[in-house]
Structures are given as C-alpha cells and as structure tokens.
Design an enzyme around this catalytic site. Structure first.
Site, PDB file in Angstrom:
ATOM      1  N   ARG A  34       0.856  -1.195   0.000  1.00  0.00           N
ATOM      2  CA  ARG A  34       0.000   0.000   0.000  1.00  0.00           C
ATOM      3  C   ARG A  34       0.890   1.242   0.000  1.00  0.00           C
ATOM      4  O   ARG A  34       1.992   1.199   0.536  1.00  0.00           O
ATOM      5  CB  ARG A  34      -0.880   0.049   1.256  1.00  0.00           C
TER       6      ARG A  34
ATOM      7  N   TYR B 212      -3.030 -19.847   9.547  1.00  0.00           N
ATOM      8  CA  TYR B 212      -2.120 -18.858  10.138  1.00  0.00           C
ATOM      9  C   TYR B 212      -1.038 -19.573  10.957  1.00  0.00           C
ATOM     10  O   TYR B 212       0.155 -19.322  10.805  1.00  0.00           O
ATOM     11  CB  TYR B 212      -2.942 -17.931  11.030  1.00  0.00           C
TER      12      TYR B 212
HETATM   13  N1  SER Z   1      -2.840 -10.951  16.840  1.00  0.00           N
HETATM   14  C1  SER Z   1      -2.747 -12.092  15.973  1.00  0.00           C
HETATM   15  C2  SER Z   1      -4.062 -12.528  15.488  1.00  0.00           C
HETATM   16  O1  SER Z   1      -5.010 -12.398  16.227  1.00  0.00           O
HETATM   17  C3  SER Z   1      -2.090 -13.229  16.689  1.00  0.00           C
HETATM   18  O2  SER Z   1      -0.779 -13.308  16.344  1.00  0.00           O
HETATM   19  O3  SER Z   1      -4.157 -13.032  14.423  1.00  0.00           O
END
Ligand code: SER
Length: 319
Positions: A37, A142
């Site tokens: 961005r 993730y």
């Molecule tokens: N703060 C991050 C999340 O909630 C955790 O690493 O994805």
C-alpha cells in the site's frame, strides 16, 4: 558495513510504530519503510519509502541492493481470521514472502526479524505457562504458516548462517494503526468503542483468556532481540514473549475504572472463538528473559490507562 534496515508491511499495525522507533534509534535515512500500500502524503516525507510486493524476488533484491540493507524486519503477512477465510492467499503471502526474504537475506548477507505468534501453538499445546519448547500442532492456516516460518528461519540460520531471529508475539494493543483480521483485535476495538460509544459488542466469550502486550513493549522486544549478542542466544525462532494475560470481561472491568458507564456485551463469532480456544492462555517467556534480558514495562492497569489517554487524545484531534 551495511547498516540500513528494511521494514516490510510498514503500513500495518506493527510497522506504523516500528518504523518511527527504528528511525529514532538508527536515523531516519537508515530505515526504509515498504508496503504494497502507498502511505499518506505526510508520512512519505518522514524517511525513505519503497513500494514492495514481498512475493516478488526481484523487487526485494533491487531494494536491498539499492539501499545497502543489512537487516530486514519482515512484517508483511495476513492475520489469523483473514488467513482462515483465505488459506491459499495466506500461504502465498506468509510463506512465499518469507521464503523470498530469506533467499535475498542469504544472497545479500542480511539479518532477518520474523514475527511469529501465539498462533504457532495449537489445541494439544499446554495452554497455561506454555513452555518455550513444546508441542506445536496448530489447526489454523495462520498457525501452519507461523510454525513453518519458525522452522525455515532456523534452517536458514543453521544451513546458510543467515542471522534470522523471531518472537512469538501475543495479541498487540495499540492506538496508532488498527490491526485487521486478527483474533485478538477485540482488545484494540474495545478501546475505540469505549471512548466513542461507551459500549462494545465482543466477538469472543467473556472468559477467553489470551496473552497480550502493549505496542511500546512489543517494539522494545523486536529491537531488543535483534540487538542481542548472537553468542548468547540458545533459541532463535522464536522466543515466547508476553506482558499480560486477560479475558474480555477483565479488560472491560479495567476500562470501567476510567469510564464507569462502559457496557460490554457478547456476540460470539464461532470461527474466531475456535481460533482463540486453540491458543495459549499464558506463555512462559523465561527463555527471552534469560537469554537477552526481556522484561515488559506495561501491565493491564498501566496499558489501559495509557491507551485511554493516548487514543482519547488522538480521536479528539481527528473526529
Ligand atoms: N494478533 C494475531 C491474530 O489475532 C495473533 O498473532 O491473528
């Protein structure tokens, strides 16, 4: 000697505060901010900025060569809830970006900081006093990218001598740039809503306990781990670091000490609740304390007071 620093994802929640802190420490011209961005006009003048897509090796290589970069803080990534919605895009950016950064770091002799997360743990990890070295079988995309990244960073350190280091960061609370698409985002949103409306509807259950940290501590930790003497580091990727551990109802009670009529209610998002339930409730950060002297400055009370003051001031200036 190459001393310049490159920060990727510089417009994000962490980058927005890490870049000014690094510029304060090392000089504005020595810190190159980059993002996919473009920054607002006023931020373009604060120091060098490069437009960068972290999945494009040639772009990374050109910037690292041109600015004689010696250290890369690689922050560009999708957060947990967004990664769960778009797992393919999360793998592409989180792993594809890191792999290319490490390759350029190997070729150009750069050190690299990688932000791992409480998300690198999973349901079979001990949830209380989570050890530094323990079971890591996350069930989210993730988490899969975070564990893979920790392993890849350690591999590049051992195999190629790349000085790659990282932290397992908890939920980060900050007032400069909002997070986006994370599971711990409630702990930031609650402050905006408390100041504006004295009311917040939380997407996690009232008793969901998670590790958290105020951004000034996170910035100190990121700079601290990269400045640590490599000879004394036993671990590299990644160190557990935490500052506090609380639930939504405990945070609401703390806010109520300052805003007595603040009301919280709950509309649970099953996806983010399941993610939170798979994460530690409180991590043991003893290795970071012993190996490079980590210690947080803010607890729940001091963070809440500072957030309400600073965010309140910021919102009064802009609204
Ligand atoms: N703060 C991050 C999340 O909630 C955790 O690493 O994805």
């Amino acid at each position: 000697m190459k001393t310049a620093i490159l920060v990727t994802g510089a417009m994000g929640q962490i980058g927005s505060e890490l870049v000014p802190a690094l510029r304060e420490c090392y000089g504005a011209d020595n810190v190159v901010a980059s993002d996919i961005r473009m920054p607002a006009k006023e931020r373009q003048t604060a120091g060098p900025f490069e437009h960068l897509d972290c999945t494009k090796m040639q772009q990374i290589r050109d910037i690292v060569r041109h600015h004689r970069i010696g250290t890369i803080y690689h922050l560009a990534a999708l957060l947990s809830a967004t990664a769960e919605e778009k797992p393919q895009a999360a793998w592409h950016l989180n792993m594809g970006g890191l792999y290319r950064m490490l390759e350029v770091a190997r070729q150009q002799g750069c050190a690299l900081f990688f932000p791992s997360s409480i998300g690198a743990f999973g349901p079979t990890t001990p949830h209380d006093n989570t050890p530094q070295d323990t079971i890591q079988r996350p069930t989210t995309m993730y988490g899969v990218t975070k564990v893979s990244a920790e392993l890849l960073c350690d591999y590049y350190a051992r195999r190629f001598g790349v000085d790659a280091r990282g932290l397992r960061l908890p939920g980060l609370i900050s007032h400069v740039a909002p997070p986006g698409g994370g599971t711990t985002d409630y702990a930031v949103e609650i402050f905006y809503q408390a100041i504006r409306y004295r009311h917040y509807t939380c997407f996690l259950k009232p008793d969901t306990r998670l590790d958290m940290m105020y951004m000034p501590d996170a910035i100190r930790a990121m700079i601290g781990v990269m400045e640590a003497d490599p000879e004394v580091l036993v671990h590299r990727n990644s160190f557990n670091v935490t500052a506090m551990s609380f639930t939504p109802e405990e945070l609401a009670a703390e806010i109520r000490k300052h805003i007595p009529d603040f009301v919280i209610d709950y509309e649970v998002d099953p996806i983010r609740q399941a993610i939170a339930d798979s994460w530690p409730r409180s991590m043991d950060d003893g290795a970071a304390r012993e190996e490079w002297g980590w210690s947080p400055g803010y607890d729940l009370a001091s963070m809440t007071e500072d957030m309400l003051n600073k965010l309140g001031y910021r919102l009064r200036q802009t609204e």
